[in-house]
Design a protein around this motif. Structure first.
Motif, short mmCIF file in Angstrom:
data_model
loop_
_atom_site.label_atom_id
_atom_site.label_comp_id
_atom_site.label_asym_id
_atom_site.label_seq_id
_atom_site.Cartn_x
_atom_site.Cartn_y
_atom_site.Cartn_z
N VAL A 211 0.76 -1.29 -0.14
CA VAL A 211 0.08 0.04 -0.08
C VAL A 211 0.88 1.39 0.01
O VAL A 211 0.59 2.01 -0.82
CB VAL A 211 -1.00 0.05 1.15
N SER A 212 1.83 1.24 0.94
CA SER A 212 2.69 2.48 0.82
C SER A 212 3.52 2.79 -0.47
O SER A 212 3.99 3.88 -0.69
CB SER A 212 3.78 2.18 2.03
N GLN A 213 3.56 1.64 -1.28
CA GLN A 213 4.60 1.75 -2.51
C GLN A 213 3.54 1.90 -3.61
O GLN A 213 3.95 1.71 -4.63
CB GLN A 213 5.33 0.71 -2.71
N GLY A 214 2.33 2.00 -3.48
CA GLY A 214 1.33 2.09 -4.46
C GLY A 214 0.59 1.22 -5.11
O GLY A 214 -0.01 1.28 -5.94
N GLN A 215 0.95 -0.25 -4.61
CA GLN A 215 0.37 -1.41 -5.03
C GLN A 215 -0.89 -1.70 -4.23
O GLN A 215 -0.85 -2.68 -3.46
CB GLN A 215 1.27 -2.46 -5.16
N ARG A 216 -1.85 -0.83 -4.16
CA ARG A 216 -2.91 -0.85 -3.46
C ARG A 216 -3.55 -2.31 -3.81
O ARG A 216 -4.31 -2.86 -2.44
CB ARG A 216 -4.03 0.29 -3.64
N ARG A 217 -3.88 -2.62 -4.84
CA ARG A 217 -4.70 -3.73 -5.08
C ARG A 217 -4.30 -5.12 -4.50
O ARG A 217 -5.03 -5.78 -3.54
CB ARG A 217 -5.10 -3.98 -6.54
N ARG A 218 -2.97 -5.26 -4.56
CA ARG A 218 -2.18 -6.48 -3.96
C ARG A 218 -2.32 -6.22 -2.53
O ARG A 218 -2.59 -7.25 -1.59
CB ARG A 218 -1.03 -6.84 -4.70
N GLY A 219 -2.04 -4.98 -2.14
CA GLY A 219 -2.14 -4.82 -0.61
C GLY A 219 -3.28 -5.04 0.07
O GLY A 219 -3.19 -5.64 1.17
N ILE A 220 -4.31 -4.68 -0.73
CA ILE A 220 -5.61 -5.14 0.08
C ILE A 220 -6.03 -6.16 0.29
O ILE A 220 -6.51 -6.95 1.17
CB ILE A 220 -6.55 -4.04 -0.68
N ALA A 221 -5.73 -6.98 -0.81
CA ALA A 221 -5.91 -8.51 -0.81
C ALA A 221 -5.24 -9.17 0.26
O ALA A 221 -5.60 -10.14 0.85
CB ALA A 221 -5.59 -8.96 -2.40
N LEU A 222 -3.82 -8.83 0.51
CA LEU A 222 -3.06 -9.37 1.40
C LEU A 222 -3.49 -9.08 2.88
O LEU A 222 -3.82 -10.20 3.67
CB LEU A 222 -1.44 -8.94 1.32
N LEU A 223 -4.03 -7.73 2.97
CA LEU A 223 -4.35 -7.54 4.23
C LEU A 223 -5.90 -8.11 4.50
O LEU A 223 -6.05 -8.55 5.66
CB LEU A 223 -4.69 -5.82 4.26
N GLU A 224 -6.72 -8.24 3.44
CA GLU A 224 -7.96 -8.84 3.81
C GLU A 224 -7.80 -10.41 4.10
O GLU A 224 -8.29 -11.04 4.98
CB GLU A 224 -8.85 -8.75 2.79
N GLU A 225 -6.79 -11.08 3.52
CA GLU A 225 -6.45 -12.35 3.67
C GLU A 225 -5.87 -12.76 5.12
O GLU A 225 -6.34 -13.58 5.89
CB GLU A 225 -5.54 -12.97 2.51
N GLY A 226 -5.04 -11.73 5.26
CA GLY A 226 -4.41 -11.80 6.94
C GLY A 226 -5.54 -11.68 7.94
O GLY A 226 -5.48 -12.58 8.85
N LEU A 227 -6.32 -10.85 7.55
CA LEU A 227 -7.52 -10.36 8.63
C LEU A 227 -8.48 -11.55 8.81
O LEU A 227 -8.75 -12.12 9.99
CB LEU A 227 -8.28 -9.27 8.44
N ALA A 228 -8.57 -12.23 7.48
CA ALA A 228 -9.46 -13.60 7.60
C ALA A 228 -9.00 -14.79 8.40
O ALA A 228 -9.54 -15.51 8.72
CB ALA A 228 -9.95 -14.01 6.36
N ARG A 229 -7.56 -14.79 8.56
CA ARG A 229 -6.90 -15.88 9.05
C ARG A 229 -6.41 -15.53 10.48
O ARG A 229 -6.21 -16.49 11.30
CB ARG A 229 -5.77 -16.47 8.20
N ALA A 230 -6.73 -14.31 10.85
CA ALA A 230 -6.06 -13.88 12.07
C ALA A 230 -7.04 -14.40 13.41
O ALA A 230 -8.24 -14.40 13.11
CB ALA A 230 -5.64 -12.50 12.21
N GLY A 231 -6.42 -15.13 14.30
CA GLY A 231 -7.44 -15.46 15.38
C GLY A 231 -7.70 -14.31 16.19
O GLY A 231 -7.30 -13.11 16.21
N ALA A 232 -8.89 -14.39 16.97
CA ALA A 232 -9.39 -13.39 17.72
C ALA A 232 -8.58 -12.90 18.82
O ALA A 232 -8.68 -11.67 19.14
CB ALA A 232 -10.56 -13.79 18.37
N ASP A 233 -7.68 -13.71 19.26
CA ASP A 233 -6.63 -13.43 20.29
C ASP A 233 -5.55 -12.80 19.88
O ASP A 233 -4.64 -12.20 20.66
CB ASP A 233 -6.46 -14.68 21.21
N ALA A 234 -5.20 -12.87 18.58
CA ALA A 234 -4.01 -12.38 17.95
C ALA A 234 -4.31 -10.81 17.94
O ALA A 234 -4.44 -10.31 16.75
CB ALA A 234 -3.62 -12.72 16.53
N LEU A 235 -4.10 -10.01 19.09
CA LEU A 235 -4.75 -8.59 19.01
C LEU A 235 -3.83 -7.75 18.19
O LEU A 235 -4.29 -6.95 17.45
CB LEU A 235 -4.95 -8.26 20.42
N ALA A 236 -2.37 -8.02 18.39
CA ALA A 236 -1.52 -6.99 17.75
C ALA A 236 -1.64 -7.25 16.17
O ALA A 236 -1.61 -6.25 15.27
CB ALA A 236 -0.17 -7.37 18.01
#
Length: 397
Positions: A211-236
């Motif tokens: 995202v910071s380097q202008g590749q927003r599409r891939r950045g958003i896809a990675l962030l959404e994938e990570g959020l879907a896989r992150a456990g509820a207790d993985a607060l950080a």
């Protein structure tokens, strides 16, 4: 007994400061040098450290594990050479280490030079336990092994020291540029994702970088994938994913970004860790005209972290929009006391002084803003400001 464990390479400029900060707090210092040619091992030895040598294994985790194998204390403190321990943290850390069931102490780390997130949390103080090992590329951590250990021995506790314990200068912009951290982070996180597809930590780091380097599409896809896989207790991890997903969504989907920032702020984290989301949400609400909540959010940031120039600058913008000129002037001045070369703060202060009737102050403020822009290699902006300001107040008086 408390041991310091470090891995270093060519850290002659910083190492003595780091080791001096733990003098009298740790009982022994183990420094593993991975190939310095600048006198780093000699400096470590002169500071009282036991120095070992290791050929660089190509990965931070095995190097840190090698250092861990060499210490003998009941507790282990791990620092990098660009960090130092705050003396104010000594007493609260000792009190936590005396608690018999505490396994690991998370440390609040002040990030010098970070514009938006001046604090982070790092797991660097823990009992020397055979089950605790370092893993992950680049940003090696013990968190994976600690999670496994807690599943096997649930009586252990992980706690957080409320007093900021460490100071870190590694994210100062000039140091990031010198060390090419972005390129090394990309290489490491791409390898991490190849080995662990969908890993939330790697998705957060690489997604934010994209995202910071202008590749927003891939950045958003990675962030959404990570959020879907992150456990509820993985607060950080969840916080970092939500924060950077909101940053990515804000330009085109401000309502979605507001919702994501609110989710991030709802996580039960220390308020200093979530300053970035609070500050960004306040700025977004300012643009949307919700001045009261923007002021409350940004004011909370200045209360939690009064040393953050951007928070005072944003508060000045908000107070100016609220018609509170004296409060805006005060906020701009606080920003400039912390960051004297902040040209936008200087320009906005001058404009606020003009509106308040302080002609001489406005004139001097505009002159300083113009000089700053010229010194910072922005001659076109300097000329434009001189033209606009000159129509309002005589700059040559």
């Amino acid at each position: 007994m408390l041991s310091l464990a470090m891995i270093v390479r060519n850290e002659a400029e910083r190492l003595e400061r780091c080791l001096a900060s733990v003098a009298g707090f740790v009982d022994a210092m183990v420094v593993v040098d991975t190939g310095s040619d600048d006198g780093t091992p000699e400096i470590a030895a002169a500071c009282g450290a036991i120095v070992h040598h290791l050929d660089w294994p190509g990965d931070f985790a095995p190097a840190r594990n090698h250092a861990l194998d060499l210490v003998t204390g009941d507790w282990v403190l791990v620092l990098d050479a660009d960090e130092w321990l705050r003396p104010e943290a000594h007493a609260p850390l000792r009190a936590l280490m005396e608690q018999p069931r505490v396994l690991l102490v998370n440390l609040l780390r002040q990030e010098i030079g970070a514009a938006q997130s001046p604090y982070s949390s790092v797991s660097r103080l823990f009992r020397r336990h055979p089950g605790i090992r370092w893993s992950r590329r680049y940003h090696a951590m013990v968190d994976d092994s600690v999670a496994t250990l807690l599943g096997q021995e649930p009586d252990w506790q992980v706690v957080t020291c409320p007093e900021p314990a460490l100071v870190h200068e590694g994210y100062r912009p000039e140091l990031v540029a010198q060390r090419d951290k972005a390129a090394r982070l990309r290489t490491a996180m791409e390898a991490e994702l190849a080995a662990r597809p969908g890993d939330p930590y790697a998705c957060a780091k690489l997604g934010a970088l994209e995202v910071s380097q202008g590749q927003r599409r891939r950045g958003i896809a990675l962030l959404e994938e990570g959020l879907a896989r992150a456990g509820a207790d993985a607060l950080a991890e969840r916080y970092e994913l939500l924060l950077h997903l909101a940053i990515a969504r804000a330009p085109d989907e401000p309502a979605a970004a507001v919702a994501l920032y609110r989710q991030a702020l709802a996580l039960p984290l220390d308020g200093r860790i979530s300053l970035g989301a609070r500050l960004n949400l306040g700025a977004l609400l300012l643009r949307q005209g919700d001045l009261e909540e923007a002021a409350a959010l940004t004011g909370a940031v200045t209360d939690l972290c009064p040393e953050l120039p951007l928070a005072w600058f944003n508060l000045g913008l908000i107070e100016r929009q609220r018609g509170r000129l004296l409060e805006a002037i005060s906020a701009y001045r606080r920003a400039l006391n912390l960051s004297p070369e902040h040209a936008d703060a200087q320009r906005n202060l001058a404009a606020a002084l003009l509106l308040a009737g302080d002609i001489a102050g406005a004139r001097n403020g505009f002159r300083r803003a113009i000089a700053l822009l010229e010194a910072q290699g922005e001659p076109q902006q300097a000329r434009e400001l001189a033209h606009r300001a000159g129509a309002l107040v005589r700059l040559d008086a």
